[in-house]
Design an enzyme around this catalytic site. Sequence first.
Site, short mmCIF file in Angstrom:
data_model
loop_
_atom_site.label_atom_id
_atom_site.label_comp_id
_atom_site.label_asym_id
_atom_site.label_seq_id
_atom_site.Cartn_x
_atom_site.Cartn_y
_atom_site.Cartn_z
N ARG A 43 125.06 33.15 57.61
CA ARG A 43 125.25 32.86 56.18
C ARG A 43 126.32 33.74 55.53
NH1 ARG A 43 119.10 33.77 54.69
NH2 ARG A 43 119.64 35.49 56.08
N PHE A 100 109.73 39.86 58.79
CA PHE A 100 109.38 41.14 58.16
C PHE A 100 107.90 41.39 58.41
CE2 PHE A 100 109.52 37.77 54.95
CZ PHE A 100 108.18 37.72 54.57
N TYR A 150 105.80 38.10 71.59
CA TYR A 150 104.57 37.63 70.93
C TYR A 150 104.60 36.12 70.62
CZ TYR A 150 107.18 38.72 66.59
OH TYR A 150 108.12 38.80 65.59
N GLY A 192 111.70 42.46 74.00
CA GLY A 192 110.84 43.45 73.35
C GLY A 192 111.70 44.13 72.30
C1 HXC Z 1 106.57 40.18 51.78
C2 HXC Z 1 108.53 39.01 51.38
C3 HXC Z 1 109.30 40.01 52.04
C4 HXC Z 1 108.60 41.14 52.56
C5 HXC Z 1 110.65 38.47 51.33
N1 HXC Z 1 109.42 38.10 50.95
N2 HXC Z 1 110.60 39.64 52.00
N3 HXC Z 1 107.19 39.09 51.26
N4 HXC Z 1 107.24 41.19 52.42
N5 HXC Z 1 109.27 42.12 53.20
C6 HXC Z 1 109.06 36.91 50.18
C7 HXC Z 1 109.70 36.93 48.80
O1 HXC Z 1 108.92 37.71 47.87
C8 HXC Z 1 109.70 35.44 48.45
O2 HXC Z 1 108.42 34.98 48.06
C9 HXC Z 1 109.98 34.78 49.79
O3 HXC Z 1 109.60 35.75 50.79
C10 HXC Z 1 111.44 34.42 49.97
O4 HXC Z 1 112.21 35.59 49.73
P1 HXC Z 1 113.79 35.55 49.70
O5 HXC Z 1 114.28 36.95 49.58
O6 HXC Z 1 114.24 34.53 48.68
O7 HXC Z 1 114.09 34.94 51.14
P2 HXC Z 1 115.46 34.62 51.83
O8 HXC Z 1 116.62 35.04 50.97
O9 HXC Z 1 115.37 33.25 52.34
O10 HXC Z 1 115.48 35.68 53.07
C11 HXC Z 1 114.77 35.46 54.24
C12 HXC Z 1 114.12 36.75 54.75
C13 HXC Z 1 115.17 37.88 54.85
C14 HXC Z 1 113.48 36.42 56.11
C15 HXC Z 1 113.02 37.17 53.77
O11 HXC Z 1 114.53 39.08 55.33
C16 HXC Z 1 116.32 37.54 55.74
O12 HXC Z 1 117.29 36.93 55.29
N6 HXC Z 1 116.28 37.92 57.03
C17 HXC Z 1 117.32 37.61 58.02
C18 HXC Z 1 117.50 38.67 59.06
C19 HXC Z 1 116.22 39.15 59.71
O13 HXC Z 1 115.12 38.99 59.23
N7 HXC Z 1 116.41 39.83 60.87
C20 HXC Z 1 115.28 40.36 61.66
C21 HXC Z 1 115.02 39.55 62.85
S1 HXC Z 1 114.02 40.47 63.95
P3 HXC Z 1 108.00 34.79 46.51
O14 HXC Z 1 106.69 34.08 46.57
O15 HXC Z 1 107.91 36.19 45.95
O16 HXC Z 1 109.08 33.99 45.86
C22 HXC Z 1 112.96 39.43 64.76
C23 HXC Z 1 112.30 39.92 66.02
C24 HXC Z 1 111.13 40.74 65.92
O17 HXC Z 1 112.79 38.34 64.41
C25 HXC Z 1 110.56 41.36 67.16
C26 HXC Z 1 110.75 42.86 67.19
C27 HXC Z 1 110.13 43.55 68.30
P1 NAP Z 2 119.67 40.43 62.91
O1 NAP Z 2 120.88 41.25 63.19
O2 NAP Z 2 119.07 40.50 61.57
O3 NAP Z 2 120.01 38.93 63.32
C1 NAP Z 2 119.61 37.81 62.62
C2 NAP Z 2 120.84 36.96 62.36
O4 NAP Z 2 120.43 35.69 61.90
C3 NAP Z 2 121.77 37.56 61.32
O5 NAP Z 2 123.09 37.55 61.80
C4 NAP Z 2 121.65 36.60 60.15
O6 NAP Z 2 122.90 36.51 59.46
C5 NAP Z 2 121.30 35.29 60.86
N1 NAP Z 2 120.59 34.36 59.99
C6 NAP Z 2 119.44 34.57 59.29
N2 NAP Z 2 119.13 33.49 58.59
C7 NAP Z 2 120.07 32.56 58.85
C8 NAP Z 2 120.29 31.21 58.42
N3 NAP Z 2 119.45 30.64 57.56
N4 NAP Z 2 121.36 30.55 58.89
C9 NAP Z 2 122.22 31.14 59.77
N5 NAP Z 2 122.07 32.40 60.21
C10 NAP Z 2 121.00 33.10 59.75
O7 NAP Z 2 118.49 40.82 63.93
P2 NAP Z 2 118.47 40.90 65.53
O8 NAP Z 2 117.52 41.98 65.86
O9 NAP Z 2 119.82 40.94 66.08
O10 NAP Z 2 117.75 39.53 65.92
C11 NAP Z 2 118.43 38.53 66.69
C12 NAP Z 2 117.43 37.67 67.42
O11 NAP Z 2 116.67 38.45 68.33
C13 NAP Z 2 116.42 36.98 66.52
O12 NAP Z 2 116.14 35.69 67.02
C14 NAP Z 2 115.20 37.85 66.66
O13 NAP Z 2 114.02 37.16 66.37
C15 NAP Z 2 115.30 38.20 68.12
N6 NAP Z 2 114.55 39.38 68.51
C16 NAP Z 2 114.96 40.61 68.14
C17 NAP Z 2 114.24 41.70 68.56
C18 NAP Z 2 114.67 43.10 68.24
O14 NAP Z 2 113.96 44.03 68.57
N7 NAP Z 2 115.80 43.31 67.60
C19 NAP Z 2 113.09 41.55 69.34
C20 NAP Z 2 112.69 40.26 69.68
C21 NAP Z 2 113.43 39.17 69.27
P3 NAP Z 2 122.99 36.10 57.90
O15 NAP Z 2 121.94 36.91 57.20
O16 NAP Z 2 124.39 36.46 57.54
O17 NAP Z 2 122.75 34.63 57.85
#
Ligand code: HXC
Ligand code: NAP
Length: 287
Positions: A43, A100, A150, A192
């Site tokens: 994005r 999150f 998971y 992981g």
């Molecule tokens: C509780 C939350 C929250 C939080 C957002 N919300 N963050 N609730 N705790 N930390 C709620 C908001 O209050 C809102 O609800 C709704 O979610 C939407 O929030 P937005 O900020 O408008 O969402 P959006 O802009 O769409 O962003 C999506 C997102 C954001 C997922 C919340 O964190 C994001 O853009 N993430 C992208 C990158 C990312 O997450 N990377 C990590 C991947 S790691 P209300 O009701 O208040 O309106 C992974 C692997 C894990 O996946 C494994 C590790 C070992």
């Molecule tokens: P990250 O850097 O936050 O990667 C997430 C990416 O997804 C960002 O580049 C983000 O860019 C993009 N994204 C989010 N919403 C999007 C949307 N709506 N459209 C297009 N792009 C979007 O985190 P990461 O740790 O590298 O995670 C990468 C992958 O690994 C994910 O699938 C995650 O679940 C997986 N994973 C990570 C871990 C870990 O420990 N890091 C463990 C297990 C699995 P924008 O916000 O600019 O869109």
Amino acid sequence: MGPFRPDLLKGKTVLVTGGATGLGRAMAEGFARHGASIALAGRREEKLQEAAEAFREAGHDVFVQSCDVRDPSSLSALADALDERFGGVDVLVNNAAGNFISPTERLSPRAVDAVLNIVLHGTFYATLEFGKRWIAAGRGGTMLNIVTTYAETGSGFVAPSAAAKAGVLALTRSLAVEWARYGIRQVAIAPGPFPTEGAWARLAPTPELAERMADRIPLKRVGDKQELADLAAFLVSDYASYLNGEVVTIDGGEWLQGAGQFNSLLEVTPEQWDRLAELTRTGGKGQ
Ligand code: HXC
Ligand code: NAP
């Protein structure tokens, strides 16, 4: 130097969603080093431009376009642009995700949607967009889905992510059978913990939580992005052409550590084991 020939992916075009940051970027860099042409989507325009500049400086062929995987029309515009620039793509890496930590009872429906829409719907939409094009053109392709450990077990405090990734795993295994006849191969990686800015900010935002991540792992360390990138390069290469529907776990043994009933005995000291050895030989009575 990696384990593979530098021309491992020569002639292939690879699209990585969420490829401008974190693990997506590390995988994309690895693909590029092995000769692939790269397309990155996400994005945030500034992250894409930053990545594009670094790729070009390293002499790699890269295309970037802002795209929201939650929006099918945005994916369709991306696919059109890729048809024009590269004549289509050979590999789709569904890496974009949102997540999150939160007690589930604190989540609003919008919070649940925020994760499900990116991870489950976004992955499904991208799969449909590129799968339909590959089928219509009579060309095969490989889809690599990034899930989590998971996805198989579920996990508290990340329930939307667990549910969404489990759905992606089911999609991977479903299409491995259904689309094999079109020459489309499905594979997945279950990482992981690999420290990235995006994941750590949302999953381990304090030093204590970050330390706990590494502590749980039998190998006593988190993953190195390069290790994941090498696995991904192999999985999308022609050397993995008989792998279909498989999910490869790369977690230092973490999930098994949580699964084995007696694994917590790792904490027992040698002296305690001496005493336990007596007790287990004497029906718990000792000498
Ligand atoms: C509780 C939350 C929250 C939080 C957002 N919300 N963050 N609730 N705790 N930390 C709620 C908001 O209050 C809102 O609800 C709704 O979610 C939407 O929030 P937005 O900020 O408008 O969402 P959006 O802009 O769409 O962003 C999506 C997102 C954001 C997922 C919340 O964190 C994001 O853009 N993430 C992208 C990158 C990312 O997450 N990377 C990590 C991947 S790691 P209300 O009701 O208040 O309106 C992974 C692997 C894990 O996946 C494994 C590790 C070992
Ligand atoms: P990250 O850097 O936050 O990667 C997430 C990416 O997804 C960002 O580049 C983000 O860019 C993009 N994204 C989010 N919403 C999007 C949307 N709506 N459209 C297009 N792009 C979007 O985190 P990461 O740790 O590298 O995670 C990468 C992958 O690994 C994910 O699938 C995650 O679940 C997986 N994973 C990570 C871990 C870990 O420990 N890091 C463990 C297990 C699995 P924008 O916000 O600019 O869109």
